[in-house]
Design a protein around this motif. Structure first.
Motif, PDB file in Angstrom:
ATOM      1  N   ALA A  24     -54.611  -8.749 -23.740  1.00 24.70           N
ATOM      2  CA  ALA A  24     -54.353 -10.123 -23.273  1.00 24.70           C
ATOM      3  C   ALA A  24     -53.044 -10.658 -23.850  1.00 24.70           C
ATOM      4  O   ALA A  24     -52.253 -11.281 -23.135  1.00 24.70           O
ATOM      5  CB  ALA A  24     -55.526 -11.033 -23.644  1.00 24.70           C
ATOM      6  N   GLU A  25     -52.820 -10.406 -25.134  1.00 25.89           N
ATOM      7  CA  GLU A  25     -51.563 -10.850 -25.748  1.00 25.89           C
ATOM      8  C   GLU A  25     -50.374 -10.118 -25.136  1.00 25.89           C
ATOM      9  O   GLU A  25     -49.328 -10.711 -24.886  1.00 25.89           O
ATOM     10  CB  GLU A  25     -51.606 -10.654 -27.265  1.00 25.89           C
ATOM     11  N   ALA A  26     -50.539  -8.826 -24.890  1.00 32.07           N
ATOM     12  CA  ALA A  26     -49.460  -8.051 -24.275  1.00 32.07           C
ATOM     13  C   ALA A  26     -49.126  -8.600 -22.884  1.00 32.07           C
ATOM     14  O   ALA A  26     -47.946  -8.739 -22.533  1.00 32.07           O
ATOM     15  CB  ALA A  26     -49.848  -6.576 -24.196  1.00 32.07           C
ATOM     16  N   LYS A  27     -50.141  -8.915 -22.109  1.00 30.71           N
ATOM     17  CA  LYS A  27     -49.906  -9.498 -20.783  1.00 30.71           C
ATOM     18  C   LYS A  27     -49.184 -10.833 -20.907  1.00 30.71           C
ATOM     19  O   LYS A  27     -48.259 -11.117 -20.136  1.00 30.71           O
ATOM     20  CB  LYS A  27     -51.235  -9.679 -20.046  1.00 30.71           C
ATOM     21  N   ALA A  28     -49.593 -11.648 -21.891  1.00 27.72           N
ATOM     22  CA  ALA A  28     -48.933 -12.944 -22.102  1.00 27.72           C
ATOM     23  C   ALA A  28     -47.466 -12.759 -22.478  1.00 27.72           C
ATOM     24  O   ALA A  28     -46.638 -13.626 -22.188  1.00 27.72           O
ATOM     25  CB  ALA A  28     -49.666 -13.733 -23.191  1.00 27.72           C
ATOM     26  N   ARG A  29     -47.145 -11.620 -23.085  1.00 27.09           N
ATOM     27  CA  ARG A  29     -45.757 -11.310 -23.442  1.00 27.09           C
ATOM     28  C   ARG A  29     -45.003 -10.648 -22.293  1.00 27.09           C
ATOM     29  O   ARG A  29     -43.852 -10.258 -22.441  1.00 27.09           O
ATOM     30  CB  ARG A  29     -45.722 -10.386 -24.656  1.00 27.09           C
ATOM     31  N   GLY A  30     -45.660 -10.483 -21.145  1.00 31.74           N
ATOM     32  CA  GLY A  30     -44.998  -9.909 -19.974  1.00 31.74           C
ATOM     33  C   GLY A  30     -45.114  -8.410 -19.841  1.00 31.74           C
ATOM     34  O   GLY A  30     -44.414  -7.799 -19.030  1.00 31.74           O
ATOM     35  N   CYS A  31     -46.012  -7.792 -20.599  1.00 30.33           N
ATOM     36  CA  CYS A  31     -46.164  -6.334 -20.529  1.00 30.33           C
ATOM     37  C   CYS A  31     -46.868  -5.904 -19.248  1.00 30.33           C
ATOM     38  O   CYS A  31     -47.698  -6.632 -18.701  1.00 30.33           O
ATOM     39  CB  CYS A  31     -46.947  -5.813 -21.730  1.00 30.33           C
ATOM     40  N   VAL A  32     -46.549  -4.716 -18.790  1.00 26.19           N
ATOM     41  CA  VAL A  32     -47.138  -4.158 -17.568  1.00 26.19           C
ATOM     42  C   VAL A  32     -48.194  -3.100 -17.863  1.00 26.19           C
ATOM     43  O   VAL A  32     -48.873  -2.633 -16.957  1.00 26.19           O
ATOM     44  CB  VAL A  32     -46.052  -3.565 -16.649  1.00 26.19           C
ATOM     45  N   GLY A  33     -48.325  -2.700 -19.130  1.00 26.62           N
ATOM     46  CA  GLY A  33     -49.310  -1.689 -19.482  1.00 26.62           C
ATOM     47  C   GLY A  33     -49.337  -1.446 -20.974  1.00 26.62           C
ATOM     48  O   GLY A  33     -48.624  -2.086 -21.748  1.00 26.62           O
ATOM     49  N   ALA A  34     -50.213  -0.494 -21.361  1.00 26.33           N
ATOM     50  CA  ALA A  34     -50.373  -0.126 -22.765  1.00 26.33           C
ATOM     51  C   ALA A  34     -50.470   1.383 -22.868  1.00 26.33           C
ATOM     52  O   ALA A  34     -50.894   2.053 -21.925  1.00 26.33           O
ATOM     53  CB  ALA A  34     -51.635  -0.766 -23.336  1.00 26.33           C
ATOM     54  N   TRP A  35     -50.083   1.904 -24.029  1.00 26.02           N
ATOM     55  CA  TRP A  35     -50.234   3.333 -24.276  1.00 26.02           C
ATOM     56  C   TRP A  35     -50.552   3.570 -25.741  1.00 26.02           C
ATOM     57  O   TRP A  35     -50.335   2.711 -26.587  1.00 26.02           O
ATOM     58  CB  TRP A  35     -49.015   4.117 -23.803  1.00 26.02           C
ATOM     59  N   LEU A  36     -51.132   4.738 -26.016  1.00 23.78           N
ATOM     60  CA  LEU A  36     -51.554   5.092 -27.369  1.00 23.78           C
ATOM     61  C   LEU A  36     -51.820   6.580 -27.420  1.00 23.78           C
ATOM     62  O   LEU A  36     -51.809   7.261 -26.388  1.00 23.78           O
ATOM     63  CB  LEU A  36     -52.829   4.324 -27.751  1.00 23.78           C
ATOM     64  N   ASP A  37     -52.062   7.089 -28.622  1.00 24.23           N
ATOM     65  CA  ASP A  37     -52.499   8.476 -28.759  1.00 24.23           C
ATOM     66  C   ASP A  37     -53.719   8.518 -29.664  1.00 24.23           C
ATOM     67  O   ASP A  37     -53.940   7.628 -30.478  1.00 24.23           O
ATOM     68  CB  ASP A  37     -51.386   9.390 -29.266  1.00 24.23           C
ATOM     69  N   SER A  38     -54.552   9.538 -29.465  1.00 25.11           N
ATOM     70  CA  SER A  38     -55.789   9.697 -30.223  1.00 25.11           C
ATOM     71  C   SER A  38     -56.098  11.183 -30.352  1.00 25.11           C
ATOM     72  O   SER A  38     -55.958  11.933 -29.387  1.00 25.11           O
ATOM     73  CB  SER A  38     -56.941   9.001 -29.488  1.00 25.11           C
ATOM     74  N   TYR A  39     -56.513  11.587 -31.540  1.00 27.45           N
ATOM     75  CA  TYR A  39     -56.928  12.978 -31.726  1.00 27.45           C
ATOM     76  C   TYR A  39     -58.322  13.198 -31.143  1.00 27.45           C
ATOM     77  O   TYR A  39     -59.121  12.264 -31.037  1.00 27.45           O
ATOM     78  CB  TYR A  39     -56.930  13.337 -33.212  1.00 27.45           C
ATOM     79  N   SER A  40     -58.625  14.442 -30.807  1.00 25.08           N
ATOM     80  CA  SER A  40     -59.924  14.773 -30.225  1.00 25.08           C
ATOM     81  C   SER A  40     -61.080  14.412 -31.150  1.00 25.08           C
ATOM     82  O   SER A  40     -62.177  14.122 -30.682  1.00 25.08           O
ATOM     83  CB  SER A  40     -59.983  16.257 -29.851  1.00 25.08           C
ATOM     84  N   PHE A  41     -60.867  14.378 -32.458  1.00 28.13           N
ATOM     85  CA  PHE A  41     -61.921  14.032 -33.401  1.00 28.13           C
ATOM     86  C   PHE A  41     -61.998  12.527 -33.659  1.00 28.13           C
ATOM     87  O   PHE A  41     -62.832  12.071 -34.440  1.00 28.13           O
ATOM     88  CB  PHE A  41     -61.747  14.796 -34.732  1.00 28.13           C
ATOM     89  N   GLN A  42     -61.138  11.761 -33.000  1.00 26.64           N
ATOM     90  CA  GLN A  42     -61.157  10.309 -33.162  1.00 26.64           C
ATOM     91  C   GLN A  42     -61.940   9.674 -32.011  1.00 26.64           C
ATOM     92  O   GLN A  42     -63.166   9.789 -31.998  1.00 26.64           O
ATOM     93  CB  GLN A  42     -59.737   9.762 -33.253  1.00 26.64           C
ATOM     94  N   ALA A  43     -61.260   9.059 -31.056  1.00 23.16           N
ATOM     95  CA  ALA A  43     -61.965   8.239 -30.076  1.00 23.16           C
ATOM     96  C   ALA A  43     -61.469   8.371 -28.638  1.00 23.16           C
ATOM     97  O   ALA A  43     -61.388   7.368 -27.932  1.00 23.16           O
ATOM     98  CB  ALA A  43     -61.895   6.782 -30.511  1.00 23.16           C
ATOM     99  N   PRO A  44     -61.161   9.577 -28.146  1.00 18.34           N
ATOM    100  CA  PRO A  44     -60.660   9.638 -26.770  1.00 18.34           C
ATOM    101  C   PRO A  44     -61.644   9.090 -25.724  1.00 18.34           C
ATOM    102  O   PRO A  44     -61.224   8.447 -24.765  1.00 18.34           O
ATOM    103  CB  PRO A  44     -60.366  11.125 -26.543  1.00 18.34           C
ATOM    104  N   GLU A  45     -62.933   9.301 -25.925  1.00 18.19           N
ATOM    105  CA  GLU A  45     -63.912   8.782 -24.952  1.00 18.19           C
ATOM    106  C   GLU A  45     -63.964   7.261 -24.983  1.00 18.19           C
ATOM    107  O   GLU A  45     -64.149   6.618 -23.946  1.00 18.19           O
ATOM    108  CB  GLU A  45     -65.293   9.384 -25.197  1.00 18.19           C
TER     109      GLU A  45
END
Length: 139
Positions: free
Chosen positions: A89-110
């Motif tokens: 929501a904050e990113a959208k308020a700042r004019g962002c069009v999307g989000a990205w990140l990375d996660s290891y298989s033992f973390q939280a991809p699901e």
């Protein structure tokens, strides 16, 4: 010819030179980035101590979620989804069009898939025996 140095010591001044150089190069190519930090934190209601949360930045109309952590006793109750929603929501308020990140298989991809993120790439055996996943979500 300039000398080349290899080191395992953190050097904030050197990092600043490299960062400022790449930011200037990028700005010349695509204009100002609008780079701003973003944190969504969970605090203990009695002490005010940070218990977890997410940190990242908005940059070039995208949110990058760099770090995301909740202690075990705060997981699986919807709090993680709420943190992601507030960051988005904050990113959208700042004019962002999307989000990205990375996660290891033992973390939280699901978990990220459940939040509407789609995988756009991965690196097998990073670290050995695991996969590093890259996710994005277009708003």
């Amino acid at each position: 010819m300039p000398s080349i140095e290899v080191s395992d010591a953190a050097d904030a001044d050197a990092q600043g030179v490299v960062l400022q150089g790449i930011l200037a190069f990028n700005e010349a190519a695509v204009g100002p980035s609008g780079r701003r930090p973003l944190s969504v934190l969970v605090r203990d209601p009695e002490t005010g101590a940070v218990r977890g949360g997410l940190t990242g930045r908005t940059d070039k109309k995208w949110l990058f979620i760099e770090l995301f952590y909740l202690p075990e006793d705060l997981r699986r109750g919807g709090l993680g989804a709420e943190l992601i929603a507030r960051a988005e929501a904050e990113a959208k308020a700042r004019g962002c069009v999307g989000a990205w990140l990375d996660s290891y298989s033992f973390q939280a991809p699901e978990f990220y898939r459940k939040q509407g993120y789609t995988e756009f790439g991965h690196v097998p055996d990073n670290p050995p025996g695991h996969v590093r996943h890259f996710f994005r979500k277009v708003f």
